[in-house]
Every structure is written in C-alpha cells, then in structure tokens.
Design a protein around this motif. Structure first.
Motif, PDB file in Angstrom:
ATOM      1  N   CYS A 132       0.837  -1.200   0.000  1.00  0.00           N
ATOM      2  CA  CYS A 132       0.000   0.000   0.000  1.00  0.00           C
ATOM      3  C   CYS A 132       0.869   1.245   0.000  1.00  0.00           C
ATOM      4  O   CYS A 132       0.584   2.215  -0.702  1.00  0.00           O
ATOM      5  CB  CYS A 132      -0.924   0.002   1.212  1.00  0.00           C
ATOM      6  SG  CYS A 132      -2.346  -1.054   0.986  1.00  0.00           S
ATOM      7  N   GLU A 133       1.955   1.227   0.779  1.00  0.00           N
ATOM      8  CA  GLU A 133       2.848   2.388   0.841  1.00  0.00           C
ATOM      9  C   GLU A 133       3.619   2.538  -0.466  1.00  0.00           C
ATOM     10  O   GLU A 133       3.750   3.638  -1.002  1.00  0.00           O
ATOM     11  CB  GLU A 133       3.835   2.245   2.008  1.00  0.00           C
ATOM     12  CG  GLU A 133       3.193   2.359   3.381  1.00  0.00           C
ATOM     13  CD  GLU A 133       2.596   3.745   3.628  1.00  0.00           C
ATOM     14  OE1 GLU A 133       3.072   4.724   3.006  1.00  0.00           O
ATOM     15  OE2 GLU A 133       1.656   3.836   4.436  1.00  0.00           O
ATOM     16  N   ALA A 135       2.838   1.544  -3.403  1.00  0.00           N
ATOM     17  CA  ALA A 135       1.999   1.833  -4.566  1.00  0.00           C
ATOM     18  C   ALA A 135       1.823   3.333  -4.787  1.00  0.00           C
ATOM     19  O   ALA A 135       1.460   3.762  -5.867  1.00  0.00           O
ATOM     20  CB  ALA A 135       0.643   1.162  -4.397  1.00  0.00           C
ATOM     21  N   LYS A 136       2.110   4.122  -3.740  1.00  0.00           N
ATOM     22  CA  LYS A 136       1.999   5.573  -3.901  1.00  0.00           C
ATOM     23  C   LYS A 136       2.961   6.061  -4.981  1.00  0.00           C
ATOM     24  O   LYS A 136       2.667   7.011  -5.690  1.00  0.00           O
ATOM     25  CB  LYS A 136       2.369   6.263  -2.584  1.00  0.00           C
ATOM     26  CG  LYS A 136       1.296   6.198  -1.526  1.00  0.00           C
ATOM     27  CD  LYS A 136       1.810   7.000  -0.348  1.00  0.00           C
ATOM     28  CE  LYS A 136       0.971   6.853   0.873  1.00  0.00           C
ATOM     29  NZ  LYS A 136       1.723   7.326   2.058  1.00  0.00           N
ATOM     30  N   THR A 137       4.150   5.441  -5.044  1.00  0.00           N
ATOM     31  CA  THR A 137       5.155   5.948  -5.988  1.00  0.00           C
ATOM     32  C   THR A 137       5.464   4.971  -7.120  1.00  0.00           C
ATOM     33  O   THR A 137       5.953   5.385  -8.153  1.00  0.00           O
ATOM     34  CB  THR A 137       6.472   6.256  -5.245  1.00  0.00           C
ATOM     35  OG1 THR A 137       6.832   5.094  -4.498  1.00  0.00           O
ATOM     36  CG2 THR A 137       6.317   7.436  -4.322  1.00  0.00           C
ATOM     37  N   LYS A 139       4.392   1.341  -9.554  1.00  0.00           N
ATOM     38  CA  LYS A 139       3.284   0.535 -10.028  1.00  0.00           C
ATOM     39  C   LYS A 139       3.333  -0.809  -9.302  1.00  0.00           C
ATOM     40  O   LYS A 139       4.317  -1.548  -9.435  1.00  0.00           O
ATOM     41  CB  LYS A 139       3.440   0.321 -11.537  1.00  0.00           C
ATOM     42  CG  LYS A 139       2.152   0.039 -12.218  1.00  0.00           C
ATOM     43  CD  LYS A 139       2.333   0.260 -13.711  1.00  0.00           C
ATOM     44  CE  LYS A 139       1.038   0.049 -14.436  1.00  0.00           C
ATOM     45  NZ  LYS A 139       1.232   0.202 -15.869  1.00  0.00           N
ATOM     46  N   PRO A 162      -3.122   3.506   3.094  1.00  0.00           N
ATOM     47  CA  PRO A 162      -3.549   4.255   1.907  1.00  0.00           C
ATOM     48  C   PRO A 162      -3.965   3.274   0.805  1.00  0.00           C
ATOM     49  O   PRO A 162      -3.155   2.467   0.355  1.00  0.00           O
ATOM     50  CB  PRO A 162      -2.290   5.029   1.496  1.00  0.00           C
ATOM     51  CG  PRO A 162      -1.158   4.309   2.119  1.00  0.00           C
ATOM     52  CD  PRO A 162      -1.680   3.604   3.320  1.00  0.00           C
ATOM     53  N   THR A 163      -5.220   3.304   0.409  1.00  0.00           N
ATOM     54  CA  THR A 163      -5.740   2.262  -0.483  1.00  0.00           C
ATOM     55  C   THR A 163      -5.944   2.742  -1.919  1.00  0.00           C
ATOM     56  O   THR A 163      -6.406   1.987  -2.758  1.00  0.00           O
ATOM     57  CB  THR A 163      -7.097   1.744   0.045  1.00  0.00           C
ATOM     58  OG1 THR A 163      -7.927   2.879   0.287  1.00  0.00           O
ATOM     59  CG2 THR A 163      -6.948   0.955   1.310  1.00  0.00           C
ATOM     60  N   GLU A 164      -5.599   3.996  -2.219  1.00  0.00           N
ATOM     61  CA  GLU A 164      -5.968   4.563  -3.525  1.00  0.00           C
ATOM     62  C   GLU A 164      -5.177   3.971  -4.678  1.00  0.00           C
ATOM     63  O   GLU A 164      -5.640   3.934  -5.800  1.00  0.00           O
ATOM     64  CB  GLU A 164      -5.755   6.094  -3.547  1.00  0.00           C
ATOM     65  CG  GLU A 164      -6.603   6.864  -2.558  1.00  0.00           C
ATOM     66  CD  GLU A 164      -5.954   6.880  -1.191  1.00  0.00           C
ATOM     67  OE1 GLU A 164      -4.761   7.195  -1.117  1.00  0.00           O
ATOM     68  OE2 GLU A 164      -6.627   6.555  -0.205  1.00  0.00           O
ATOM     69  N   HIS A 165      -3.952   3.522  -4.427  1.00  0.00           N
ATOM     70  CA  HIS A 165      -3.071   3.237  -5.560  1.00  0.00           C
ATOM     71  C   HIS A 165      -2.840   1.758  -5.854  1.00  0.00           C
ATOM     72  O   HIS A 165      -2.493   1.400  -6.963  1.00  0.00           O
ATOM     73  CB  HIS A 165      -1.716   3.912  -5.339  1.00  0.00           C
ATOM     74  CG  HIS A 165      -1.848   5.372  -5.076  1.00  0.00           C
ATOM     75  ND1 HIS A 165      -2.140   6.268  -6.076  1.00  0.00           N
ATOM     76  CD2 HIS A 165      -1.775   6.085  -3.924  1.00  0.00           C
ATOM     77  CE1 HIS A 165      -2.210   7.479  -5.553  1.00  0.00           C
ATOM     78  NE2 HIS A 165      -2.005   7.395  -4.249  1.00  0.00           N
TER      79      HIS A 165
END
Ligand code: TYD
Ligand code: MG
Length: 472
Positions: A132-133, A135-137, A139, A162-165
């Motif tokens: 999750c962390e 995936a912020k930066t 793929k 953080p689940t958005e990415h």
C-alpha cells in the motif's frame, strides 16, 4: 532437469535419465525435490515418508543438435569479468527499515523473493502494508489466491493504509496472471501464495511440485526480463520447511522465513538465502491490532528480565546477521533421580552441551555427571554460533552452586576442547551493544578485548575457561 529429457532423442546423459524418460512420468519428493522412476514410501534422499508425488514429463521437442556438425545455438565467446558493466544494482526501499535490512539494504530490481511462514504468521499483513505504501510511488500489483479482494480491502481499511493506488487481483490461473503482467508490467508484484497458482496444461493439482516449479519459473523469468521485483509467498510444512518448493529455492534470489511462536506477538523475519546480502539476517516485528510494527530495539524485548534475579541466568551477546543481539540464557542443574542424567537444550545445540560438560570436567575439575541439566534461550531465540559456549557454562555453574551472576554482567566466547577461550567475530560491536543496554561488565576471550576502551564497560579478558570461572 526432468523436463529437458528428450524421449526419443539420443542425448541421455545418464542411465537414470533414460529410465525416467521411458517411463514418461516421474515421482518427485515434495520436501527435497529428489526424483525417482517408481513410487516408494520413503524418500531415500531426505528420509521423509509419503512425500513422493507423481509428475508428468512433457516430451521435449526436436533434437538439440543441428543436422550439420555442432549445436544449433548461436556462437558467442565468454566475456572478461572486467568488461561486464557492474553498476551498483538499484535498490527499492520497502518502507520498513527491518525489512530492508533482511533484504540486504532494500529490494533489488528484477529479483525474486520467497517469503515463507506458518499460517497466521503475518505474511499477508506485512506485504499488504508494504505494498500500500509502495503503490503511492511505484506501479504495484497484489495477486491473491487465498483471500477475496473484499477481504483485503477491508483489512487495508481497518489498518488505516492508503488504499488509492494499489491494484489487487484475485486470481489463481497463471495464464490470467501472466496476461495481466504483460499488459500492466508492474514494478513490484506479490503472489500470495505460489501454492495456489496453477497452469492448466499441467495435469497435477495446484501446490504439487510440478505446478509450483513451473509457475514459479515462469514468474521468475518475467521478473528477470522486465526488472520487476517479484515476491512469492510460500507455505510452510509442520516441520518448518517450505512445503514443496525446496526446488523453488534454486530459482529465487532471496528466501525469507517469517517465524512465529504461538505465545508471542513477536515475529522474526530471517533470511536463509540472499544473493544480494547477508544470510541469517534478522528483522523483528510485533503483530499488533494495527498490523505489523517494526521492533527497532530487539535486545530490549529479549532482555525484559523480572526484577528478582535468580541463579542460573546470564545475558550474552550473539551476532545475528549484521548486528548484535542480547539474549538471556537460563540453566537449571538438578540432582539426578534416575540412572541417566538428562540433558535438555532449547535454542542451543544439544551436542554442544555434551562437549561443554566434558570440558568443564576435564579442565575445570567440575563434575556434573550426577546432575540433570536444562538449558534454555529466553524468548524463543535460536542461537547457532559458538559465542554462547562460555555463558552456557557460567549459567550451569551458577545454577549448580545457587549463586547469582551479577545483573550488570554479560559474557561471550567459544570454549575449545583444551579448555581455552577462543575469540568470536565482531567482539567490539557486541560489547558496544551491551554497554548501550546498560551492562557495565563483560567476561570475554582474551583475543576479544577491545583495543580502545568502551565507555561505561569494564572488560574482563580471560585466556581459559578456568580463568573466566574464577573471575566470576
Ligand atoms: P496473516 O497476515 O493473514 O497471516 P498469513 O498470511 O501469514 O497466514 O495474519 C493473520 C493473523 O494476524 C491472524 O491470526 C490475525 C492477526 N492479525 C492481528 O493480530 N492484527 C492485525 O491487524 C491483523 C491484520 C492480523
Ligand atoms: Mg495469508
């Protein structure tokens, strides 16, 4: 390699391969990967019972030799080592300092990692937090065959991640996974777990040796070609070995084991093979109600001794991968009621105790033949190095004589058969860690005495076991 055997070709290198090829199927031990032409109850390579499972051999295509002389492959000559480009391999941080250390300083692009552990150890939780962390930066793709996307989303939400990415995919068919990978080409890929992934063209069940081996090989090939970081989750058998994929360990770059004990919330992540770092590196985590938390100062948890000290307990400093760790060793010596004295060891090597007892008798003149001896390393830690020899002996003596060892004292050192104290590696760092944890005296082998004084630490250097015992 079973699969490269040509059935009707002439290139059998051994009689065994010929026999395997004729039979068109083989039996492979799910524990060690040894192969047999016929089924048998026990694997003669690793002595495990009932571990052989049948695999089908796919016929290899045409002959490997071309019609003219020589082989069909393109000719190339080797490269000089100095001509090979050796840029430092770029590393990606996992976001957990403890995890990065076990990886050998972050994850290497294009590397394949296997994380094993018992059910409930926290593999999925740890990887979900990490992904999750990341995936912020980057793929990132999380493939799960064990839980539904809803379950994962729920867990991520509950843990406040953080689940958005992060992309999640519930899939067990390798073809479907590979198709997605070809399209998306993620930088980091988790497959949870490799035992549930299957290839349709292989007849055996998911989790069997041939399925696991072929599926993993395909994923590893993809990761090497595209520079994807591949993390495979593997299940562990009751005996603590990775189920099936002993064969897997040859393909991957890094094999980690997440160890858990039933009564403890602490989890130890250990590297057992690492092409990019030290093996036996240790990372410590705690399973909390908000997921896995790093334990930055593991010495402190293994040392939480109760206030009223008793005899038979001593603290030692062991070397774990690339850092020192302070652990407590306890001994209980009890007058023996029966014929044979008992020697029970938990967390240390049993043969080592027998040797130490003999050395104690011959060189210090202290006989323990009429005593039952129990040795235990507190906190479920396993010590595999010889530096615990001296503290083990001191703990036994302390218990026998019912004399407490001072609380501010640590000891380490290897005991030789001649009764001499031999140095261990990284003596300085061990002493410094002990000083940091508030210890002020140390009994160490003479060759391990520090060149420069360590603040707040009085070092007592002894040349022989007898000297060390007298000091205490
Ligand atoms: P899990 O990651 O599912 O284990 P694995 O994938 O290795 O099988 O871990 C599940 C265990 O962890 C389960 O027993 C519940 C416990 N747990 C917590 O204590 N706190 C938490 O926040 C989570 C998510 C799980
Ligand atoms: Mg899981």
């Amino acid at each position: 390699m079973l699969h490269s055997v040509a059935f009707k070709g002439k290139h059998f290198s051994t009689f065994r391969e010929q026999k395997l090829a004729k039979s068109k199927s083989a039996f492979v031990c799910t524990d060690c990967g040894a192969d047999y032409t016929k089924w048998q109850g026990q694997c003669t390579a690793c002595n495990a019972w009932n571990t052989l499972s049948e695999i089908r051999l796919s016929p290899a295509a045409a002959s490997r030799k071309s019609k003219s002389s020589g082989y069909a492959g393109a000719v190339s000559s080797g490269q000089k080592l100095s001509e090979i480009d050796v840029a430092e391999e770029p590393r990606t941080s996992s976001g957990f300092a403890e995890l990065d250390r076990v990886f050998g300083g972050g994850m290497v692009l294009g590397s394949a990692v296997l994380i094993g552990g018992e059910p409930g150890a926290g593999k999925s939780t740890l990887l979900l937090q990490m992904m999750c962390e990341l995936a912020k930066t980057e793929k990132a793709l999380y493939v799960t065959g064990e839980e539904s996307p809803q379950q994962i989303a729920l867990r991520a939400k509950r843990l406040g991640l953080p689940t958005e990415h992060l992309s999640v995919m519930a899939e067990t068919s390798l073809d479907a996974i590979m198709a997605t990978l070809e399209k998306d080409a993620p930088k980091i890929l988790v497959v949870d777990s490799i035992q549930v992934v299957y290839r349709e063209d292989i007849a055996s069940a998911p989790g069997s040796v041939s399925q696991v081996r072929e599926c993993a090989a395909e994923l590893v090939r993809f990761s090497k070609q595209r520079g994807t970081i591949l993390i495979l989750v593997g299940h562990v058998t009751k005996e603590g070995s990775l189920a099936g994929p002993k064969v897997l360990e040859h393909m991957i770059d890094c094999s980690l084991l997440l160890e858990s004990s039933d009564d403890s919330r602490y989890r130890m992540l250990r590297s057992r093979k690492n092409r990019f770092g030290a093996v036996n590196e240790l990372g410590v985590f705690a399973m909390t109600d908000t997921g896995m938390k790093e334990v930055g100062n593991p010495s402190a948890i293994f040392l939480s001794r109760n206030e009223n000290t008793s005899s038979g307990s001593i603290v030692t400093s062991v070397w774990e991968g690339s850092r020192p760790l302070l652990v407590e060793i306890q001994a209980l010596a009890d007058a023996n009621q029966y014929q044979n004295p008992r020697r029970v060891v938990v967390g240390l090597e049993a043969n080592r105790l027998a040797m130490l007892v003999a050395v104690l008798h011959r060189h210090a003149g202290i006989a323990v033949g009429d005593q039952d001896i129990f040795l235990n390393v507190v906190g479920g830690v396993r010590i595999t190095e010889t530096g615990a020899d001296l503290p083990a002996i001191l703990a036994i003596l302390s218990s026998m004589r019912e004399r407490e060892i001072p609380r501010d004292l640590i000891a380490f050192g290897e005991v030789g058969l001649a009764g001499e104290l031999r140095p261990v590696s990284n003596g300085q760092e061990r002493l410094r860690e002990a000083a940091k944890q508030g210890f002020s005296r140390a009994v160490v082998p003479y060759a391990n005495r520090p060149q420069t004084a360590i603040k707040g630490m009085k070092v007592i250097a002894a040349k022989t076991l007898v000297e060390a015992v007298e000091v205490i």
